[in-house]
Design a protein around this motif. Structure first.
Motif, PDB file in Angstrom:
ATOM      1  N   TYR A  68       0.847  -1.192   0.000  1.00 42.80           N
ATOM      2  CA  TYR A  68       0.000   0.000   0.000  1.00 42.80           C
ATOM      3  C   TYR A  68       0.883   1.243   0.000  1.00 42.80           C
ATOM      4  O   TYR A  68       2.034   1.212   0.420  1.00 42.80           O
ATOM      5  CB  TYR A  68      -0.910   0.029   1.235  1.00 42.80           C
ATOM      6  CG  TYR A  68      -0.149   0.087   2.544  1.00 42.80           C
ATOM      7  CD1 TYR A  68       0.222   1.301   3.121  1.00 42.80           C
ATOM      8  CD2 TYR A  68       0.207  -1.083   3.217  1.00 42.80           C
ATOM      9  CE1 TYR A  68       0.943   1.353   4.305  1.00 42.80           C
ATOM     10  CE2 TYR A  68       0.919  -1.047   4.402  1.00 42.80           C
ATOM     11  CZ  TYR A  68       1.282   0.178   4.943  1.00 42.80           C
ATOM     12  OH  TYR A  68       1.985   0.227   6.124  1.00 42.80           O
ATOM     13  N   ASP A  69       0.315   2.342  -0.478  1.00 46.32           N
ATOM     14  CA  ASP A  69       0.963   3.652  -0.421  1.00 46.32           C
ATOM     15  C   ASP A  69       0.039   4.552   0.395  1.00 46.32           C
ATOM     16  O   ASP A  69      -1.037   4.925  -0.080  1.00 46.32           O
ATOM     17  CB  ASP A  69       1.150   4.224  -1.826  1.00 46.32           C
ATOM     18  CG  ASP A  69       1.847   5.583  -1.820  1.00 46.32           C
ATOM     19  OD1 ASP A  69       1.864   6.253  -0.768  1.00 46.32           O
ATOM     20  OD2 ASP A  69       2.361   5.988  -2.881  1.00 46.32           O
ATOM     21  N   PRO A  70       0.411   4.874   1.640  1.00 45.02           N
ATOM     22  CA  PRO A  70      -0.511   5.639   2.486  1.00 45.02           C
ATOM     23  C   PRO A  70      -0.913   6.980   1.883  1.00 45.02           C
ATOM     24  O   PRO A  70      -2.030   7.452   2.116  1.00 45.02           O
ATOM     25  CB  PRO A  70       0.259   5.816   3.793  1.00 45.02           C
ATOM     26  CG  PRO A  70       1.679   5.540   3.461  1.00 45.02           C
ATOM     27  CD  PRO A  70       1.662   4.570   2.330  1.00 45.02           C
ATOM     28  N   ALA A  71      -0.031   7.583   1.099  1.00 47.80           N
ATOM     29  CA  ALA A  71      -0.348   8.884   0.509  1.00 47.80           C
ATOM     30  C   ALA A  71      -1.371   8.775  -0.612  1.00 47.80           C
ATOM     31  O   ALA A  71      -2.107   9.730  -0.882  1.00 47.80           O
ATOM     32  CB  ALA A  71       0.929   9.541  -0.016  1.00 47.80           C
ATOM     33  N   LYS A  72      -1.445   7.607  -1.257  1.00 46.01           N
ATOM     34  CA  LYS A  72      -2.355   7.441  -2.397  1.00 46.01           C
ATOM     35  C   LYS A  72      -3.556   6.561  -2.082  1.00 46.01           C
ATOM     36  O   LYS A  72      -4.620   6.721  -2.685  1.00 46.01           O
ATOM     37  CB  LYS A  72      -1.598   6.833  -3.584  1.00 46.01           C
ATOM     38  CG  LYS A  72      -0.501   7.734  -4.148  1.00 46.01           C
ATOM     39  CD  LYS A  72       0.212   7.041  -5.302  1.00 46.01           C
ATOM     40  CE  LYS A  72       1.317   7.927  -5.879  1.00 46.01           C
ATOM     41  NZ  LYS A  72       2.044   7.247  -6.986  1.00 46.01           N
ATOM     42  N   ASP A  73      -3.393   5.622  -1.152  1.00 46.80           N
ATOM     43  CA  ASP A  73      -4.431   4.613  -0.924  1.00 46.80           C
ATOM     44  C   ASP A  73      -5.308   4.879   0.289  1.00 46.80           C
ATOM     45  O   ASP A  73      -6.313   4.190   0.486  1.00 46.80           O
ATOM     46  CB  ASP A  73      -3.786   3.227  -0.770  1.00 46.80           C
ATOM     47  CG  ASP A  73      -3.024   2.811  -2.017  1.00 46.80           C
ATOM     48  OD1 ASP A  73      -3.405   3.265  -3.113  1.00 46.80           O
ATOM     49  OD2 ASP A  73      -2.040   2.053  -1.898  1.00 46.80           O
ATOM     50  N   LEU A  74      -4.928   5.844   1.119  1.00 44.65           N
ATOM     51  CA  LEU A  74      -5.688   6.143   2.331  1.00 44.65           C
ATOM     52  C   LEU A  74      -6.001   7.634   2.403  1.00 44.65           C
ATOM     53  O   LEU A  74      -5.194   8.470   1.993  1.00 44.65           O
ATOM     54  CB  LEU A  74      -4.904   5.725   3.569  1.00 44.65           C
ATOM     55  CG  LEU A  74      -4.648   4.230   3.749  1.00 44.65           C
ATOM     56  CD1 LEU A  74      -3.623   3.989   4.847  1.00 44.65           C
ATOM     57  CD2 LEU A  74      -5.954   3.491   4.075  1.00 44.65           C
ATOM     58  N   ALA A  75      -7.173   7.948   2.936  1.00 43.54           N
ATOM     59  CA  ALA A  75      -7.573   9.338   3.132  1.00 43.54           C
ATOM     60  C   ALA A  75      -7.627   9.629   4.627  1.00 43.54           C
ATOM     61  O   ALA A  75      -8.316   8.923   5.381  1.00 43.54           O
ATOM     62  CB  ALA A  75      -8.942   9.596   2.503  1.00 43.54           C
ATOM     63  N   PRO A  76      -6.901  10.641   5.106  1.00 47.00           N
ATOM     64  CA  PRO A  76      -6.920  10.963   6.536  1.00 47.00           C
ATOM     65  C   PRO A  76      -8.245  11.601   6.950  1.00 47.00           C
ATOM     66  O   PRO A  76      -8.791  12.431   6.224  1.00 47.00           O
ATOM     67  CB  PRO A  76      -5.758  11.950   6.689  1.00 47.00           C
ATOM     68  CG  PRO A  76      -5.601  12.565   5.332  1.00 47.00           C
ATOM     69  CD  PRO A  76      -5.988  11.504   4.349  1.00 47.00           C
ATOM     70  N   VAL A  77      -8.732  11.190   8.100  1.00 43.20           N
ATOM     71  CA  VAL A  77      -9.968  11.764   8.662  1.00 43.20           C
ATOM     72  C   VAL A  77      -9.630  12.709   9.802  1.00 43.20           C
ATOM     73  O   VAL A  77      -9.980  13.881   9.777  1.00 43.20           O
ATOM     74  CB  VAL A  77     -10.916  10.650   9.145  1.00 43.20           C
ATOM     75  CG1 VAL A  77     -12.136  11.246   9.848  1.00 43.20           C
ATOM     76  CG2 VAL A  77     -11.356   9.781   7.972  1.00 43.20           C
ATOM     77  N   THR A  78      -8.924  12.203  10.806  1.00 41.62           N
ATOM     78  CA  THR A  78      -8.456  13.053  11.905  1.00 41.62           C
ATOM     79  C   THR A  78      -7.387  12.326  12.704  1.00 41.62           C
ATOM     80  O   THR A  78      -7.431  11.098  12.828  1.00 41.62           O
ATOM     81  CB  THR A  78      -9.600  13.465  12.849  1.00 41.62           C
ATOM     82  OG1 THR A  78      -9.130  14.437  13.794  1.00 41.62           O
ATOM     83  CG2 THR A  78     -10.159  12.282  13.635  1.00 41.62           C
ATOM     84  N   MET A  79      -6.417  13.079  13.210  1.00 42.81           N
ATOM     85  CA  MET A  79      -5.503  12.519  14.200  1.00 42.81           C
ATOM     86  C   MET A  79      -6.271  12.476  15.507  1.00 42.81           C
ATOM     87  O   MET A  79      -6.810  13.487  15.951  1.00 42.81           O
ATOM     88  CB  MET A  79      -4.246  13.376  14.355  1.00 42.81           C
ATOM     89  CG  MET A  79      -3.221  12.763  15.307  1.00 42.81           C
ATOM     90  SD  MET A  79      -1.851  13.868  15.747  1.00 42.81           S
ATOM     91  CE  MET A  79      -1.056  14.093  14.162  1.00 42.81           C
TER      92      MET A  79
END
Length: 325
Positions: free
Chosen positions: A111-122
Motif C-alpha cells: 500500500y501507499d498511504p499517501a495514495k491509498d488512504l484518506a486521513p480523517v483526523t488525528m
C-alpha cells in the motif's frame, strides 16, 4: 439514436457512479461500521479504537465494530483498509509506524498511504521518552550526552526492532547530538525497557506507559520527552527543545483513515463525529491513562502533518541507512 441522445446517454453513464456515491453519502451511515486495528488486542491502539468506536457509534446511531488484524509489522491490517471499498464503512485506526515509518524503511509495501488512504483526523499523540538505567551517573540529558561522547561506541540503545519507530527516533537523536551508540533490537518495548532496567542497554526511547512505572520506582531515569510540550505523565521532565535539542522533536500518534476516493461528505461526517467523541470526558480519561493527548484536527490539517512526518522519517532512514526487506 441521434448524436445528441448518444451524448446524453454517455454523460449519464459517466455520471452514474458519482450520483450513486452522492446518494450513499446522503444516507450514510445506513449500516454498521468497522474499525480495523492492525495490532493484536490489548494494546494502546486497541484501547483508543474501542473507546472511540463506542462513543462515535452512539452519536451516529450505528454500531462500530473493532476488528484486530495484526501481523507483518501492522502491514496486513493497513493494507486491508487501503484496498477496501471506499464507502465509509471500513475505517483504519492508523499509527505513525505503518503510515509514516514503514514507507521510509520498507523497500516495498503493498500500500501507499499517501495514495491509498484518506486521513480523517488525528485522534491522539504521545511523546517518546528517553530513559536510561537508574544507576547511570547522569541526571540530565546534557550530562548523558557528555558521558556518551566520552565513550564513543561503548554505550548502546534498545529498540523494538530494525526499522521500528523508536529505532528511527534513536537515529534522529544520534544525528542531531553526535552521540554514537550500538543498536540492540528487541521484540517489543517491554523487553527493551526490561533490559534497560537490568543495565544491559544504556538508553531506550520508550512510550510513556511502558516507562512510567520504572521511572516512578527509580529503576529508570527519564531525561527528556520528544513532544513540543511537556508530557502530563512526566511533568518535571524537560522537552528536547528545553534541553537544547529542538531538532529532536517528534511524536507518535494514532488517527482515523478511510480508503482513498471515499466521498468527501462521508469523510467530513466521520471527522465531525470522531472530533466530537474526543471531547467526551470518558474518552479523555482513557487516553490520559495511556499517557496520550487528544487531538481532533481537520482532514486537511492531518494530511499536512502526515506529509511532513513522512518526509522527516524518510530523511532519517536514508541518513542512517535503515531499510527492511
Amino acid at each position: 439514436m441521434t448524436k445528441t441522445t448518444r451524448r446524453t446517454a454517455l454523460l449519464m453513464t459517466l455520471a452514474a457512479p458519482f450520483v450513486a456515491r452522492g446518494a450513499a453519502a446522503a444516507d450514510y451511515p445506513a449500516k454498521a461500521l468497522k474499525i480495523i486495528v492492525p495490532y493484536a488486542p490489548g494494546g494502546g491502539a486497541d484501547a483508543v479504537a474501542r473507546i472511540l468506536a463506542q462513543n462515535a457509534g452512539a452519536s451516529m446511531k450505528q454500531s462500530i465494530v473493532v476488528e484486530n488484524k495484526g501481523g507483518a509489522g501492522s502491514i496486513i491490517g493497513t493494507d486491508l483498509v487501503a484496498k477496501a471499498e471506499p464507502d465509509g464503512y471500513t475505517l483504519l485506526l492508523g499509527q505513525s509506524g505503518p503510515i509514516s515509518i514503514n514507507p521510509a524503511v520498507y523497500k516495498s509495501l503493498p500500500y501507499d498511504p499517501a495514495k491509498d488512504l484518506a486521513p480523517v483526523t488525528m485522534t491522539n499523540s504521545y511523546p517518546y521518552v528517553l530513559v536510561v538505567n537508574g544507576k547511570l551517573p547522569v541526571n540530565s540529558l546534557q550530562e548523558f550526552i557528555a558521558l556518551a561522547k566520552s565513550k564513543p561506541g561503548a554505550m548502546n540503545y534498545g529498540t523494538t526492532g530494525v526499522g521500528a519507530a523508536n529505532h528511527l527516533m534513536s537515529e534522529l537523536f544520534s544525528s542531531k547530538t553526535g552521540v554514537k551508540m550500538t543498536h540492540i533490537p528487541y521484540r517489543g518495548t517491554a523487553l527493551a525497557v526490561a533490559d534497560a532496567v537490568a543495565g544491559n542497554v544504556t538508553m531506550v526511547f520508550s512510550d510513556p506507559v511502558s516507562a512510567l512505572p520504572q521511572v516512578n520506582s527509580g529503576n529508570l531515569k527519564a531525561l527528556a520527552v520528544t513532544s513540543p510540550a511537556r508530557a502530563t505523565a512526566f511533568p518535571t521532565v524537560p522537552t528536547m527543545k528545553e534541553a537544547g535539542y529542538p531538532e529532536v522533536e517528534a511524536v507518535a500518534w494514532h488517527g482515523i483513515f478511510v480508503p482513498a476516493r471515499t466521498p468527501q461528505p462521508i469523510v467530513d461526517r466521520l471527522n465531525a463525529e470522531f472530533v466530537k467523541a474526543l471531547q467526551i470526558a470518558e474518552v479523555k480519561d482513557v487516553l490520559s491513562k495511556q499517557a496520550m493527548t487528544p487531538v481532533g484536527d481537520t482532514p486537511q490539517e492531518f494530511a499536512a502533518f502526515l506529509k511532513k512526518d513522512l518526509a522527516t522519517w524518510k530523511d532519517v532512514a536514508a541518513l542512517a541507512k535503515v531499510s527492511v526487506e
